[in-house]
Design an enzyme around this catalytic site. Structure first.
Site, mmCIF file in Angstrom:
data_model
loop_
_atom_site.group_PDB
_atom_site.id
_atom_site.type_symbol
_atom_site.label_atom_id
_atom_site.label_comp_id
_atom_site.label_asym_id
_atom_site.label_seq_id
_atom_site.Cartn_x
_atom_site.Cartn_y
_atom_site.Cartn_z
ATOM 1 N N ASP A 1 0.656 -1.162 -0.047
ATOM 2 C CA ASP A 1 0.008 0.011 -0.059
ATOM 3 C C ASP A 1 0.872 1.332 -0.051
ATOM 4 O O ASP A 1 0.414 2.263 0.055
ATOM 5 C CB ASP A 1 -0.985 0.141 1.204
ATOM 6 C CG ASP A 1 -0.183 0.105 2.586
ATOM 7 O OD1 ASP A 1 1.111 0.289 2.539
ATOM 8 O OD2 ASP A 1 -0.730 -0.039 3.762
ATOM 9 N N HIS B 1 17.650 27.470 4.434
ATOM 10 C CA HIS B 1 17.220 28.798 4.254
ATOM 11 C C HIS B 1 17.058 29.482 5.492
ATOM 12 O O HIS B 1 17.724 30.762 5.179
ATOM 13 C CB HIS B 1 15.574 28.392 3.581
ATOM 14 C CG HIS B 1 15.003 29.489 3.039
ATOM 15 N ND1 HIS B 1 15.579 30.324 2.069
ATOM 16 C CD2 HIS B 1 13.991 30.351 3.434
ATOM 17 C CE1 HIS B 1 14.858 31.381 1.912
ATOM 18 N NE2 HIS B 1 13.892 31.438 2.605
ATOM 19 N N ASP C 1 20.996 37.862 -5.009
ATOM 20 C CA ASP C 1 20.242 38.931 -4.411
ATOM 21 C C ASP C 1 20.666 39.380 -3.038
ATOM 22 O O ASP C 1 21.489 38.657 -2.573
ATOM 23 C CB ASP C 1 18.714 38.343 -4.324
ATOM 24 C CG ASP C 1 18.421 37.267 -3.334
ATOM 25 O OD1 ASP C 1 18.771 37.241 -2.059
ATOM 26 O OD2 ASP C 1 18.355 36.179 -3.986
ATOM 27 N N LYS D 1 17.747 40.931 -7.799
ATOM 28 C CA LYS D 1 17.127 39.966 -8.606
ATOM 29 C C LYS D 1 15.529 40.411 -8.388
ATOM 30 O O LYS D 1 15.069 40.592 -7.303
ATOM 31 C CB LYS D 1 17.409 38.779 -8.196
ATOM 32 C CG LYS D 1 16.550 37.558 -8.547
ATOM 33 C CD LYS D 1 17.255 36.146 -7.809
ATOM 34 C CE LYS D 1 16.229 34.978 -7.569
ATOM 35 N NZ LYS D 1 16.565 33.862 -6.902
ATOM 36 N N SER E 1 17.318 25.267 -8.312
ATOM 37 C CA SER E 1 15.781 24.505 -8.974
ATOM 38 C C SER E 1 15.833 24.569 -10.213
ATOM 39 O O SER E 1 15.993 23.534 -10.772
ATOM 40 C CB SER E 1 14.897 25.292 -8.074
ATOM 41 O OG SER E 1 13.579 24.581 -8.194
HETATM 42 C C1 R5P Z 1 16.237 31.973 -3.389
HETATM 43 O O1 R5P Z 1 15.859 32.454 -2.681
HETATM 44 C C2 R5P Z 1 17.184 30.770 -3.525
HETATM 45 O O2 R5P Z 1 18.392 31.314 -2.763
HETATM 46 C C3 R5P Z 1 17.883 30.516 -4.905
HETATM 47 O O3 R5P Z 1 18.415 31.555 -5.380
HETATM 48 C C4 R5P Z 1 16.667 29.849 -5.576
HETATM 49 O O4 R5P Z 1 15.921 28.805 -5.004
HETATM 50 C C5 R5P Z 1 17.231 29.392 -6.908
HETATM 51 O O5 R5P Z 1 16.076 28.926 -7.724
HETATM 52 P P1 R5P Z 1 16.030 28.961 -9.394
HETATM 53 O O6 R5P Z 1 17.332 27.951 -9.685
HETATM 54 O O7 R5P Z 1 14.633 28.153 -9.462
HETATM 55 O O8 R5P Z 1 16.232 30.075 -10.064
#
Ligand code: R5P
Length: 291
Positions: free
Chosen positions: A34, A127, A163, A186, A217
């Site tokens: 399951d 984070h 950023d 950014k 990401s």
């Molecule tokens: C944002 O606050 C993070 O520090 C990364 O800059 C962000 O998660 C990167 O994401 P992606 O690769 O989608 O631009």
């Protein structure tokens, strides 16, 4: 002794065993028809002090459940899971109620660790370490960029955060290598996801620039930053990013950016074959030091 759960990358397991010179144990695991998980430690761990290692990507939800099953099982055996080493912490970005009615996901998922004899929650470039401290976990957050750059011997002139919020990372590296640092402007369109980056007329002409960040990401942040910096005359643009959640799409986006090198760490097991312009750095030496 390290207990390495299923999210622990193979290179990390090897590093913890060879570099830290400690015994590594992985529980027996299976998935019921399951979909529910089962695990078992079929060894005597009574009174043994342990560090439980997990990385919560991919299959974030399953990996979090696995951690709790392991802690309960270890407690039942009379073991002492003193440290939880969370290489990549899932749900970490939802660390407050941005809108009324939302959960604080970090609180929902990790405050339960206080039920066990966990003394330290060791994270890597999470984070916001403060939220873990706020929920009562004694948290040590490792920032690995300096180590990663050192391992590769990159020659850099300036360190940039993508950023303003990430400026502290750039400052750490700049101090270590005695170079200048700054940040890029950014903006991410919350609807389309498109990213705009402004180099703020930084003087990067002919320089070796390194961008430091926590996560890749979609790859758009690093790709856009590299594009802007090359346009501004940078000689080499390197990116040093702790957690690489790489997909085919993000690799395509990044490969078009023409980075001189992308340096990532082994907090996450990569699912794809990586091209030669990406280097993975083993962070087990830093973890050994912290322990
Ligand atoms: C944002 O606050 C993070 O520090 C990364 O800059 C962000 O998660 C990167 O994401 P992606 O690769 O989608 O631009």
């Amino acid at each position: 002794m390290f207990i390495c759960l299923s999210g622990t990358p193979k290179s990390m397991i090897a590093g913890l065993s060879l570099v830290c010179k400690r015994h590594v144990y992985q529980p027996f695991r299976k998935i019921f028809p399951d979909g529910e998980q089962y695990l078992r430690f079929d060894t005597n761990l009574k009174g043994v002090e342990l560090s439980v290692v997990q990385s919560f990507y991919p299959e974030q939800d399953r990996k979090i459940v696995e951690l709790y099953l392991a802690l309960e099982a270890l407690t039942g055996l009379g073991a002492k899971p003193k440290n939880v080493i969370a290489l990549y912490v899932a749900y970490a970005r939802q660390d407050k109620r941005f809108l009324s009615g939302e959960p604080i996901s970090v609180k929902a998922l990790y405050q339960g660790l206080r039920l066990y004899s966990v003394e330290r929650f060791i994270t890597v470039d999470v984070h916001s370490p403060q939220i873990f401290i706020d929920i009562g976990l004694d948290t040590v957050n490792i920032i690995p960029h300096g180590f990663m750059i050192e391992q590769l011997g990159l020659k850099i002139d300036i360190v940039l955060a993508p950023d303003k919020g990430a400026l502290q990372r750039a400052l750490n590296v700049a101090n270590k290598f005695n170079v200048t640092y700054d940040y890029l402007d950014k903006f991410r369109d919350r609807v389309t996801g498109e990213i705009t980056i402004d180099s703020k007329a930084l003087d990067v002409k002919g320089k070796n620039v390194v961008i430091v960040d926590d996560i890749i990401s979609t790859g758009k942040t690093i790709a856009k930053a590299a594009e802007v910096l090359y346009k501004a005359g940078a000689n080499n643009v390197y990116a040093v990013v702790t957690h690489a959640l790489l997909s085919r799409e993000s690799l395509d986006i990044l490969s078009k950016a023409g980075l001189s090198r992308l340096v990532i760490s082994n907090t996450i097991e990569q699912q794809l074959d990586l091209p030669s312009w990406i280097t993975v750095i083993d962070l087990s030496p830093i973890l050994c030091n912290v322990l």
